[in-house]
Enzyme design. Structure first.
Site, PDB file in Angstrom:
ATOM      1  N   GLN A 114      86.055  78.798 -27.653  1.00 38.42           N
ATOM      2  CA  GLN A 114      87.129  78.349 -27.329  1.00 38.42           C
ATOM      3  C   GLN A 114      88.336  77.628 -28.627  1.00 38.42           C
ATOM      4  O   GLN A 114      87.625  77.153 -29.319  1.00 38.42           O
ATOM      5  CB  GLN A 114      86.801  77.071 -26.418  1.00 38.42           C
ATOM      6  CG  GLN A 114      87.961  76.510 -25.684  1.00 38.42           C
ATOM      7  CD  GLN A 114      87.524  75.492 -24.679  1.00 38.42           C
ATOM      8  OE1 GLN A 114      86.231  75.407 -24.257  1.00 38.42           O
ATOM      9  NE2 GLN A 114      88.448  74.555 -23.885  1.00 38.42           N
ATOM     10  N   SER A 199      79.819  79.368 -30.191  1.00 38.45           N
ATOM     11  CA  SER A 199      80.007  78.589 -28.857  1.00 38.45           C
ATOM     12  C   SER A 199      80.146  79.830 -27.649  1.00 38.45           C
ATOM     13  O   SER A 199      79.206  80.673 -27.424  1.00 38.45           O
ATOM     14  CB  SER A 199      81.011  77.775 -28.851  1.00 38.45           C
ATOM     15  OG  SER A 199      80.731  76.581 -27.831  1.00 38.45           O
ATOM     16  N   LEU A 200      81.217  79.634 -27.030  1.00 35.21           N
ATOM     17  CA  LEU A 200      81.546  80.346 -25.927  1.00 35.21           C
ATOM     18  C   LEU A 200      81.208  81.951 -26.309  1.00 35.21           C
ATOM     19  O   LEU A 200      80.656  82.550 -25.573  1.00 35.21           O
ATOM     20  CB  LEU A 200      82.871  80.323 -25.738  1.00 35.21           C
ATOM     21  CG  LEU A 200      83.527  81.575 -24.732  1.00 35.21           C
ATOM     22  CD1 LEU A 200      83.022  81.619 -23.364  1.00 35.21           C
ATOM     23  CD2 LEU A 200      85.022  81.333 -24.824  1.00 35.21           C
ATOM     24  N   ARG A 224      80.432  78.082 -16.649  1.00 38.16           N
ATOM     25  CA  ARG A 224      80.259  77.132 -17.926  1.00 38.16           C
ATOM     26  C   ARG A 224      81.459  76.262 -18.254  1.00 38.16           C
ATOM     27  O   ARG A 224      81.457  75.095 -18.476  1.00 38.16           O
ATOM     28  CB  ARG A 224      79.914  78.045 -19.333  1.00 38.16           C
ATOM     29  CG  ARG A 224      79.570  77.335 -20.478  1.00 38.16           C
ATOM     30  CD  ARG A 224      79.451  78.351 -21.441  1.00 38.16           C
ATOM     31  NE  ARG A 224      78.980  77.681 -22.831  1.00 38.16           N
ATOM     32  CZ  ARG A 224      79.944  77.512 -23.942  1.00 38.16           C
ATOM     33  NH1 ARG A 224      81.250  77.773 -23.777  1.00 38.16           N
ATOM     34  NH2 ARG A 224      79.278  76.784 -25.036  1.00 38.16           N
ATOM     35  N   HIS A 312      79.063  70.139 -27.407  1.00 38.92           N
ATOM     36  CA  HIS A 312      77.975  70.259 -28.052  1.00 38.92           C
ATOM     37  C   HIS A 312      77.489  68.669 -28.612  1.00 38.92           C
ATOM     38  O   HIS A 312      76.951  68.610 -29.704  1.00 38.92           O
ATOM     39  CB  HIS A 312      78.278  71.035 -29.406  1.00 38.92           C
ATOM     40  CG  HIS A 312      78.607  72.439 -28.950  1.00 38.92           C
ATOM     41  ND1 HIS A 312      77.981  73.346 -28.570  1.00 38.92           N
ATOM     42  CD2 HIS A 312      79.952  73.008 -28.835  1.00 38.92           C
ATOM     43  CE1 HIS A 312      78.613  74.219 -28.224  1.00 38.92           C
ATOM     44  NE2 HIS A 312      79.889  74.158 -28.517  1.00 38.92           N
ATOM     45  N   GLN A 361      72.608  75.019 -25.146  1.00 36.81           N
ATOM     46  CA  GLN A 361      73.799  75.275 -26.400  1.00 36.81           C
ATOM     47  C   GLN A 361      75.004  74.134 -26.134  1.00 36.81           C
ATOM     48  O   GLN A 361      75.498  73.660 -27.118  1.00 36.81           O
ATOM     49  CB  GLN A 361      74.233  76.644 -26.137  1.00 36.81           C
ATOM     50  CG  GLN A 361      75.077  77.145 -27.147  1.00 36.81           C
ATOM     51  CD  GLN A 361      76.404  77.909 -26.555  1.00 36.81           C
ATOM     52  OE1 GLN A 361      76.934  77.322 -25.871  1.00 36.81           O
ATOM     53  NE2 GLN A 361      76.497  78.854 -27.127  1.00 36.81           N
TER      54      GLN A 361
END
Length: 410
Positions: A114, A199-200, A224, A312, A361
């Site tokens: 993102q 991440s994503l 998510r 996070h 995560q």
């Protein structure tokens, strides 16, 4: 191979292929019986199923939801095929999670997270039917014209967490199809032996590696984004990039900021991106304290990130239970190639472990710097960034100026 099948009953094991078509191709059987016998009591163990992790499985099961499967992983690559044995103890089935531990990368696909989104992305996908088809599949799941939002915006809509995550996921996989359509593109795709995402982007990497279908991955990414937005709405939080400091100095900066705020506003390093660029997440007051103190720590600048909240960190804890439920209901297979986790910078083979890692995560710092350094230290020859923007390529070059990386944008 047949000799091993005859041996299995003597060890108290039963072999049940999940599909007879898997046996029509040459396959390698590389499970260590000595390791198995030392770790479980053989009389109480049965070989419950075979999860095929090789290319032909992806082609035959159409696991990414592409019109013709993932052609790059078809029969020509059967020499790379594997059969992964899962050992069942009672009702529990597990795959040896250390399967990819000693991976030796040569060519990597890296997928953005993102923040990489930009109005206009996806234009190139319109020129490649297989890429455009992914957006059409996405429309059925999302309930709106995703490609139209990607190309035309508005920016505020595209930047929202609930929309940007599905948009980047689909656009990144569309980039794979755009690459495939180019001269030599299929050969590049065939050569990829490790993948990861920021991440994503880890979800995109898992979809590319066949751990779940394109459709299932998109459903997970959609949920998510919604869950993370909901967690962000529940508490005032933010993220800021600290530029020009090493990770130790950024940690000291966080410690200093935390001395001035309540527990609910504490901050921490959330994204270990690369030397000189680390993202800090936490309560708004804590982030403001970081910004105020950054100059005194010799930071070059701070940049407030346009995200919904403190990704996070523990601020995302409300999203975990929703993710866990969705992951539990999703079929996840052993990836056909190593997929490096953001949580521990290691590849995982066991589907149950992958589910637990993905749930963790959103509250765990992203270990991207360690991931890239590990790949380069393992003598990775070439990597490709697939998806919108050039953030990943910039990070890789910051870690090693001589690293070979090419951006495949759409």
């Amino acid at each position: 191979m047949h000799a091993l099948f005859h041996l299995l009953p003597t060890l108290g094991l039963r072999f049940k292929p999940s599909s007879s078509r898997f046996l029509s191709h040459p396959i390698s059987f590389s499970y260590s019986l000595s390791t198995m016998s030392s770790s479980v009591a053989l009389p109480s163990v049965s070989l419950k199923k075979v999860s095929f992790g090789g290319p032909e499985f992806l082609k035959s099961s159409n696991s990414l939801g592409f019109k013709h499967g993932i052609r790059g992983f078809g029969p020509r690559n059967l020499d790379k095929s594997r059969v992964f044995m899962s050992v069942s103890v009672g009702s529990q089935t597990a795959v040896d999670d250390a399967l990819f531990l000693d991976y030796k990368p040569t060519c990597a696909f890296l997928f953005p997270g993102q923040g990489a989104q930009a109005v206009g992305m996806g234009k190139e996908a319109q020129k490649v039917p297989a890429a455009e088809d992914l957006y059409k599949k996405a429309n059925d799941i999302l309930g709106f014209d995703l490609l139209d939002v990607c190309i035309n915006g508005p920016k505020e809509k595209l930047d929202s967490t609930v929309l940007s995550q599905p948009a980047i996921y689909v656009t990144s996989l569309a980039a794979v199809e755009v690459l495939r359509a180019r001269d030599g593109g299929q050969q590049i795709i065939d050569s990829v032996d490790v993948t990861c995402g920021l991440s994503l982007g880890e979800y995109t990497a898992l979809a590319f590696a066949g751990a779940f279908s394109f459709e299932d991955g998109l459903k997970l990414v959609k949920l998510r984004g919604e869950a993370m937005q909901g967690a962000a709405d529940a508490a005032k939080s933010a993220m800021v990039s600290v530029i020009g400091l090493d990770s130790e100095k950024v940690q000291l900066l966080c410690d200093a900021a935390n001395e001035d705020v309540d527990e609910s506003d504490k901050v921490q390093i959330a994204n270990f991106l690369c030397p000189g660029n680390y993202a800090v997440s936490g309560g708004v007051k804590g982030v403001e304290a970081v910004e105020a103190k950054a100059k005194s720590f010799k930071a070059r600048m701070t940049v407030r990130l346009a995200v919904a909240g403190a990704f996070h960190t523990s601020f995302m804890e409300p999203a975990v239970s929703r993710l866990e439920a969705a992951l539990a209901a999703t079929e996840i297979r052993t990836p056909r190639i190593p997929v490096i986790s953001n949580v521990d910078a290691q590849p995982h083979a066991d589907p149950d472990t992958i589910k637990k890692i993905l749930a963790r995560q959103v509250t765990s710092p992203v270990q991207w710097e360690t991931t890239v350094k590990t790949l380069l230290n393992k003598e990775l020859k070439k990597s490709y960034e697939l998806g919108p923007g050039k953030v990943i390529a910039g990070i890789v070059k910051r870690i090693n100026k001589g690293a070979a990386i090419e951006n495949i944008d759409v």
